[in-house]
Motif scaffolding. Structure first.
Motif, short mmCIF file in Angstrom:
data_model
loop_
_atom_site.label_atom_id
_atom_site.label_comp_id
_atom_site.label_asym_id
_atom_site.label_seq_id
_atom_site.Cartn_x
_atom_site.Cartn_y
_atom_site.Cartn_z
N GLU A 43 5.37 8.49 7.74
CA GLU A 43 4.90 8.44 6.35
C GLU A 43 3.38 8.57 6.26
OE1 GLU A 43 6.50 7.10 3.23
OE2 GLU A 43 8.47 6.44 3.96
N PRO A 44 2.88 9.19 5.18
CA PRO A 44 1.43 9.35 4.99
C PRO A 44 0.65 8.04 5.02
CG PRO A 44 2.62 10.76 3.47
CD PRO A 44 3.65 9.87 4.12
N GLN A 47 -0.51 7.21 8.53
CA GLN A 47 -1.69 7.97 8.94
C GLN A 47 -2.92 7.50 8.19
OE1 GLN A 47 -1.97 10.34 11.46
NE2 GLN A 47 -4.12 9.93 11.00
N GLY A 48 -2.75 7.13 6.93
CA GLY A 48 -3.86 6.60 6.16
C GLY A 48 -4.42 5.33 6.76
N PHE A 49 -3.52 4.46 7.23
CA PHE A 49 -3.96 3.21 7.87
C PHE A 49 -4.67 3.50 9.19
CE2 PHE A 49 -0.13 1.24 5.57
CZ PHE A 49 -0.90 0.89 4.48
N LEU A 50 -4.19 4.50 9.92
CA LEU A 50 -4.85 4.89 11.17
C LEU A 50 -6.25 5.43 10.89
CD1 LEU A 50 -1.94 6.64 13.13
CD2 LEU A 50 -2.84 4.33 13.48
N LEU A 271 -7.48 5.97 -1.44
CA LEU A 271 -7.56 7.02 -2.45
C LEU A 271 -7.22 8.38 -1.85
CD1 LEU A 271 -8.21 7.72 -5.35
CD2 LEU A 271 -10.63 7.91 -4.72
N GLU A 272 -7.71 8.64 -0.63
CA GLU A 272 -7.39 9.90 0.04
C GLU A 272 -5.89 10.04 0.26
OE1 GLU A 272 -11.47 10.31 2.77
OE2 GLU A 272 -9.58 9.67 3.67
N THR A 273 -5.26 8.98 0.74
CA THR A 273 -3.83 9.01 1.03
C THR A 273 -3.02 9.17 -0.25
OG1 THR A 273 -4.23 7.54 2.92
CG2 THR A 273 -1.94 7.81 2.20
N SER A 274 -3.45 8.51 -1.32
CA SER A 274 -2.75 8.61 -2.60
C SER A 274 -2.77 10.05 -3.11
CB SER A 274 -3.43 7.70 -3.63
OG SER A 274 -3.39 6.34 -3.21
N MET A 277 -0.27 12.18 -1.15
CA MET A 277 1.11 11.94 -1.54
C MET A 277 1.41 12.56 -2.90
SD MET A 277 2.00 8.14 -0.10
CE MET A 277 3.75 8.44 -0.30
N GLU A 278 0.44 12.54 -3.78
CA GLU A 278 0.63 13.13 -5.10
C GLU A 278 0.85 14.63 -5.00
OE1 GLU A 278 -1.61 12.33 -9.25
OE2 GLU A 278 -2.88 13.31 -7.74
#
Length: 332
Positions: A43-44, A47-50, A271-274, A277-278
């Protein structure tokens, strides 16, 4: 001889003092945050947390390390939150529904049709009511919110029959988390809510324990729920806002510069990850269609929105919502 011995002892003491001072300078204290989430590694958000962890490590020159654990490897969400409240060096991806177990008003951010865009979420960051709830969570319950810029997207109904009106949900058991606002939201829309961990949804649908679930598009692909459900009906009933939390005691133990970096990079990565996903929803819809799922777009959202008012009333959140809308300059 005595002078020689005295000089030797003084020299030895000087060596000890120098060594201690050098060790203190050369090896500053290192902090470790073990961060847990329930989503799959693919899930994105993972990767966002990484990305968040990498940037924090870089900016603190290795002084603060974030270790990311996917698929609830550290344990279930509720247990992790209890641990961080006690001061453990753990963090958790959660939502306002669960935080509402401590500060009831904040659960409004998880209520039906509260907000519907990332831009609206950004506005929430600076509102007096939100700041008040954040402070109460930290001061009274030991839960420090780092950021809620992590938006997974709109939740829809994943079932084996098309859902176009609240009446279509009558008699269906829909999986949702156990927090009150989740339960009341699903109940207000016409279904019977069933509390079940996300990791059990696939088997639960296959075995008939539930008739469906309310999820964002990426959850469906991440958990391969297209193998268990035939329809994704775009009810758009909740914009899923995620909160990244740590214990206040752990946060306060960090150097001030580390605290600032931890918060800044969390908000930035969120914000980047959001946005990622959008943008990917269009391709995910095409992929699910190829896999045999039917995307139901002709949903009576107005009827669902009207039905969702019952959740606000059941939990006494109508005035809370109206106050937040007033601060946002938003009309109901």
């Amino acid at each position: 001889m005595k002078n020689f011995r005295r000089m030797g002892l003084m020299a030895l003491a000087a060596v000890f003092v120098f060594t201690a001072a050098f060790s203190s300078f050369a090896a500053p204290k290192k902090y470790v945050l073990k961060f847990n989430h329930v989503l799959a590694e693919s899930e994105p958000f993972h990767q966002g947390f990484l990305n968040w962890a990498k940037r924090v490590n870089q900016r603190t020159k290795g002084g603060l390390e974030i270790q990311v654990f996917h698929s609830a490897q550290l344990g279930v969400e509720e247990d992790i939150i209890e641990q961080l409240k006690m001061g453990a060096n753990v963090g958790q991806n959660t939502d306002s529904a669960r935080l509402g177990m401590y500060v009831p008003e904040i659960a409004v951010m998880n209520a039906p049709y509260f907000v519907d865009s990332i831009e609206a979420v950004m506005k929430l960051n600076n509102l007096p009511s939100i700041k008040k709830w954040e402070k109460e969570l930290a001061d009274k319950h030991g839960i420090k919110i780092l950021s809620f810029n992590w938006v997974q997207g709109l939740r829809h109904m994943v079932t084996n029959k098309p859902i176009r009106t609240p009446g279509d949900l009558k008699g269906l058991r829909i999986r949702t988390p156990g927090a009150p606002i989740w339960q009341e939201s699903i109940r207000s829309l016409g279904a019977a809510p069933v509390a079940m961990p996300f990791g059990e949804v696939y088997v639960g649908m296959q075995q008939g324990a539930v008739d469906g679930a309310d999820l964002v598009y990426r959850n469906v692909t991440g958990a391969k729920l297209y193998e268990a459900a035939k329809y994704m009906s775009e009810t758009k009933h909740i914009l899923l806002i995620n909160f990244e939390v740590v214990g206040k005691r752990f946060f306060d133990s960090l150097p001030a510069s580390y605290q600032k970096i931890l918060v800044q990079e969390c908000s930035k990565a969120g914000l980047e990850t959001s946005r990622v996903m959008e943008k990917e929803v269009v391709e995910i819809k095409k992929d699910l269609a190829k896999r045999g799922m039917t995307i139901v777009e002709d949903v009576d959202v107005a009827a669902f929105k009207k039905a969702g008012e019952a959740a606000y009333k059941a939990l006494n959140l109508t005035k809370v919502r109206d106050q937040v809308y007033k601060e946002m300059g938003k009309k109901n």
